[in-house]
Design an enzyme around this catalytic site. Structure first.
Site, PDB file in Angstrom:
ATOM      1  N   TYR A 115      44.677  38.662  30.814  1.00 32.12           N
ATOM      2  CA  TYR A 115      46.037  38.365  31.393  1.00 32.12           C
ATOM      3  C   TYR A 115      47.091  38.616  30.557  1.00 32.12           C
ATOM      4  CZ  TYR A 115      43.970  37.004  36.028  1.00 32.12           C
ATOM      5  OH  TYR A 115      43.535  36.983  37.272  1.00 32.12           O
ATOM      6  N   LYS A 137      30.492  35.334  28.816  1.00 27.28           N
ATOM      7  CA  LYS A 137      29.589  36.213  28.908  1.00 27.28           C
ATOM      8  C   LYS A 137      29.181  36.712  27.452  1.00 27.28           C
ATOM      9  CE  LYS A 137      27.269  39.950  31.048  1.00 27.28           C
ATOM     10  NZ  LYS A 137      26.325  39.652  31.860  1.00 27.28           N
ATOM     11  N   ASP A 146      27.738  36.118  35.305  1.00 29.18           N
ATOM     12  CA  ASP A 146      27.039  36.600  36.546  1.00 29.18           C
ATOM     13  C   ASP A 146      26.066  35.476  36.947  1.00 29.18           C
ATOM     14  OD1 ASP A 146      25.686  36.835  33.987  1.00 29.18           O
ATOM     15  OD2 ASP A 146      24.938  38.885  34.517  1.00 29.18           O
ATOM     16  N   ASP A 148      39.392  33.181  37.248  1.00 29.89           N
ATOM     17  CA  ASP A 148      39.987  33.713  38.539  1.00 29.89           C
ATOM     18  C   ASP A 148      38.916  34.011  39.670  1.00 29.89           C
ATOM     19  OD1 ASP A 148      42.377  35.055  40.177  1.00 29.89           O
ATOM     20  OD2 ASP A 148      41.489  36.755  39.474  1.00 29.89           O
ATOM     21  N   ASP A 196      37.761  31.964  43.254  1.00 26.08           N
ATOM     22  CA  ASP A 196      37.935  32.434  44.600  1.00 26.08           C
ATOM     23  C   ASP A 196      36.410  32.106  45.182  1.00 26.08           C
ATOM     24  OD1 ASP A 196      40.304  33.345  44.681  1.00 26.08           O
ATOM     25  OD2 ASP A 196      39.978  35.236  45.643  1.00 26.08           O
TER      26      ASP A 196
END
Ligand code: IPM
Ligand code: MN
Length: 325
Positions: A121, A171, A204, A228, A232
């Site tokens: 970002y 990750k 993941d 982010d 959701d």
């Protein structure tokens, strides 16, 4: 005498509708607010080109908090409002923690602490040879030790106030630079919190656990983009994005923090009283809690969660919350 001075950005679409109900619930809980309205968002941009002026940010610095509905309108090019308003606010006011709580089937709750000022970002990158067959676009992930550490430290501290369990999501198997920085920092800060049990998930795998076994989580800390996406998903597995609230915090209180529902402006249902105001109401509760009106915050939180299944118009749902206060 009002208790707090609040900048209100209703924004676009359903934003103003849900924020109006959030303010009504706060007043009904006995907290009086001195509000200053700001007409900002996609519609304002389309009207006169204004996104977020520095003088507005200076005015906000004199206030206690910012309560925001949703911004974004059809016809505005991607990035203008996101970068120019929301991210500008997060970066300028150094709202480095994005705290997003979720409730699963009315009982288990967990919270995601999303780093809010860095990562992909940050805006690093650009184009080379744009609009040629050899075009190159890069978008770097900026990770500072200071930025990761302050966010991780906040998450550990929160874990001690909850159930002493914190999961790092990243990750590290592929992002061997940024993941390494995050993991090393996490492990070093963990030594200062011997009572907190820690875990690590690749992002993941975390997506699978969010769907199949979210009850394994209590506090999660992760970077900006993973946070982010995960939040959701968190909304989707915990009763819908209509219930998901968030706090963009400057934990050091050097600037006002900002409180907003996770959902967007939903222009397709704007102006029809169809929007669920619960996420905005819960964001109002997070705001009061952060400002120290903890008793009212708690009452709103309990009442709003008890109304998670209530259907009706936007104001009818808020009426149901007020009736339960
Ligand atoms: C969110 C939103 C924003 C983000 C967008 C609108 C810039 O999706 O708050 O989660 O990506 O942070
Ligand atoms: Mn998002």
């Amino acid at each position: 005498m009002s208790d707090f001075r609040i900048a209100v950005v209703g924004g676009d679409g359903i934003g103003p509708e849900v924020i109006a109900e959030g303010l009504r619930v706060i007043e009904a809980a006995g907290v009086s607010l001195d509000t200053v309205d700001y007409d900002l968002g996609g519609a304002r941009y389309l009207k006169d080109g204004t996104v977020l002026e520095d003088k507005t940010l200076s005015e906000w610095r004199e206030l206690d908090a910012i309560y925001l509905g949703a911004v974004g309108a059809p016809g505005v090019p991607p990035g203008v409002i996101e970068r120019g308003l929301l991210l500008k606010m997060r970066f300028d006011l150094d709202l480095y923690v994005n705290q997003r709580p979720f409730v699963l089937d009315g009982s288990h709750n967990f919270v995601v602490i999303r780093e809010n000022t860095e990562g992909t970002y940050a805006g690093e990158g650009g184009f080379l040879r744009k609009n040629t067959p050899h075009e190159i676009a890069t978008q770097g992930s900026v990770n500072t030790r200071m930025g990761a550490e302050r966010c991780i430290r906040y998450a550990f501290d929160l874990a001690t106030k909850r159930n002493n369990h914190l999961t790092l999501v990243h990750k590290t198997n592929v992002l061997t630079f940024s993941g390494d920085l995050w993991e090393r920092t996490f492990n070093e800060v963990a030594e200062e919190f011997p009572d907190v049990e820690t875990a690590y998930n690749h992002v993941d795998a975390a997506c699978i656990y969010f769907v199949q076994d979210p009850a394994r989580y209590d506090v999660i800390v992760t970077d900006n983009l993973f946070g982010d996406i995960l939040t959701d998903l968190g909304g989707a597995v915990s009763g819908g994005i209509g219930l998901a609230s968030s706090a963009n915090l400057n934990p050091d209180r050097l600037a006002p923090s900002m409180f907003e529902p996770v959902h967007g402006s939903a222009p397709d249902i704007a102006g029809q009283s169809k929007a669920n105001p619960i996420a905005a109401i819960l964001s109002g509760s997070l705001m009061l809690d952060f400002l120290g009106a903890t008793e009212a915050a708690q009452r709103i939180d309990v009442a709003a969660k008890a109304c998670a299944e209530v259907t009706g118009s936007t104001s009818e749902i808020a009426d149901a919350v007020i009736a339960k206060l």
